[in-house]
Design an enzyme around this catalytic site. Structure first.
Site, PDB file in Angstrom:
ATOM      1  N   GLU A   1       0.845  -1.206   0.000  1.00 26.97           N
ATOM      2  CA  GLU A   1       0.000   0.000   0.000  1.00 26.97           C
ATOM      3  C   GLU A   1       0.878   1.253   0.000  1.00 26.97           C
ATOM      4  O   GLU A   1       1.847   1.338   0.747  1.00 26.97           O
ATOM      5  CB  GLU A   1      -0.887   0.000   1.259  1.00 26.97           C
ATOM      6  CG  GLU A   1      -1.712   1.262   1.378  1.00 26.97           C
ATOM      7  CD  GLU A   1      -2.610   1.260   2.603  1.00 26.97           C
ATOM      8  OE1 GLU A   1      -3.402   0.316   2.763  1.00 26.97           O
ATOM      9  OE2 GLU A   1      -2.507   2.199   3.413  1.00 26.97           O
ATOM     10  N   ALA A  51     -19.814   1.745   4.463  1.00 26.42           N
ATOM     11  CA  ALA A  51     -19.116   1.267   3.262  1.00 26.42           C
ATOM     12  C   ALA A  51     -20.002   0.345   2.421  1.00 26.42           C
ATOM     13  O   ALA A  51     -19.866   0.312   1.187  1.00 26.42           O
ATOM     14  CB  ALA A  51     -17.837   0.535   3.685  1.00 26.42           C
ATOM     15  N   GLN A  81       5.637   6.956  15.809  1.00 24.49           N
ATOM     16  CA  GLN A  81       4.598   6.280  15.013  1.00 24.49           C
ATOM     17  C   GLN A  81       3.607   5.530  15.905  1.00 24.49           C
ATOM     18  O   GLN A  81       2.428   5.489  15.624  1.00 24.49           O
ATOM     19  CB  GLN A  81       5.341   5.309  14.101  1.00 24.49           C
ATOM     20  CG  GLN A  81       4.603   4.832  12.897  1.00 24.49           C
ATOM     21  CD  GLN A  81       5.406   3.715  12.239  1.00 24.49           C
ATOM     22  OE1 GLN A  81       6.633   3.689  12.306  1.00 24.49           O
ATOM     23  NE2 GLN A  81       4.720   2.785  11.627  1.00 24.49           N
TER      24      GLN A  81
END
Ligand code: FAD
Length: 291
Positions: free
Chosen positions: A17, A127, A214
């Site tokens: 990705e 969705a 992160q």
């Protein structure tokens, strides 16, 4: 080609990705990343979409060039919240025009900085509604998101699973999971999904932790739990970026190796547009070129 076909080959499938560069960065920078990732012979590359349409043109263009210039299948993410049905219709037309016939159909996160936002006034709330629309249009291959630890908005994992089953039944070919750091969470989730007849491939999404900052962002964004083993690494190497990166690559490599040994259909790596680090993981686990 519909991406679902690649999961019928029996070998673990590598998918990657990437995200479009921010508006003030030249688009071309992302292709330096793709140049490197191509060497790993991924079966496909997915391109994220800024919720509400902030990366619309860039996502379409990058997905198109991956497919048409690099000859790699691409999976265009598309989020529906804050889009009208007419807008979605147009984006699907743009993708089809470029020959991109695989989408990852998502709702997108709800904005937390807009007091006026009201989900009940949206044309799309979930969705599965986007999946229904895409299914009724051109012949798209459709993937969707799964959340092994439960979606943060849903209080109970079982309820989230029932919603997932409903989503899949509306025409999903395969699922890609939210990131997780303990494979047992994924294996438990697969068992639960199978028990309610979610039978499509559920591809584990793995993100290496390459720096201490992160971790905080991950917890904030998706609420993934952090095992003590990983927390200890972050504590140990917090002030030593090179060692932290190496430890993060090793940790992710171990996760992927374990998944491959457990015969997952494939592994989806969140590359964060960091090809050098992703190359080290793919090399460690010998997954390059398994098309
Ligand atoms: P949904 O499946 O619609 O679920 C959202 C919530 O609604 C869940 O709590 C669910 O339980 C509930 N729900 C669903 N259906 C029903 C129903 N019928 N009735 C009642 N409740 C229901 N975000 C981006 O902005 N851009 C990206 O490119 C992007 N890529 C992603 C890729 C992956 C692999 C993953 C896992 C996530 C990605 N996301 C991305 C994040 C995603 O948009 C968010 O997690 C979002 O909050 C939920 O999206 P979803 O498609 O899972 O929503």
């Amino acid at each position: 080609m519909k991406i679902k076909q690649v999961y019928k080959g029996g070998k673990p499938v590598l998918s990657l990705e990437i995200f479009p560069p921010k508006e003030n960065y030249p688009l071309e920078t992302v292709f330096e990343t793709v140049d490197e990732l191509k060497k790993l012979s991924p079966s496909y590359i997915s391109v994220t979409y800024g919720a509400g349409g902030s990366t619309r043109e860039r996502t379409v263009e990058i997905a198109s060039r991956i497919k048409n210039e690099y000859g790699i299948e691409s999976l265009a993410h598309l989020t529906c919240v804050r889009h009208t049905r007419a807008e979605v219709d147009k984006i699907l037309d743009e993708l089809a025009h470029e020959g991109v016939y695989n989408i990852l159909a998502l709702r997108g996160d709800l904005p937390d900085d807009d007091p006026e936002f009201d989900i009940h006034k949206q044309e799309y709330r979930y969705a599965y509604e986007l999946i229904q629309d895409a299914r009724s249009k051109d012949d798209f291959g459709i993937a969707a998101a799964a959340h092994p630890e439960g979606h943060p908005e849903c209080k109970r994992l079982n309820e989230d699973l029932i919603n997932l089953k409903h989503k899949v039944d509306n025409g999903v070919d395969f699922l890609i999971t939210q990131l997780f750091f303990d494979n047992r969470i994924y294996y438990d989730f697969i068992d639960k999904a199978l028990r309610i007849n979610i039978n499509c491939p559920i591809i584990p999404g793995i993100m290496p932790v390459l720096n201490a900052r992160q971790i905080k962002r991950i917890i904030y964004l998706c609420g993934a739990s952090i095992p003590s083993k990983l927390l200890n690494l972050v504590d140990k190497y917090e002030h030593n970026p090179a060692d932290m990166e190496k430890a993060g690559i090793d940790y992710a490599s171990q996760q992927v190796l374990d998944l491959i040994e457990s015969r997952v259909p494939g592994v989806h790596l969140y590359t964060m547009n960091k090809p050098a680090q992703i190359t080290r993981i793919v090399t460690n686990v010998n997954l390059a070129g398994h098309k």
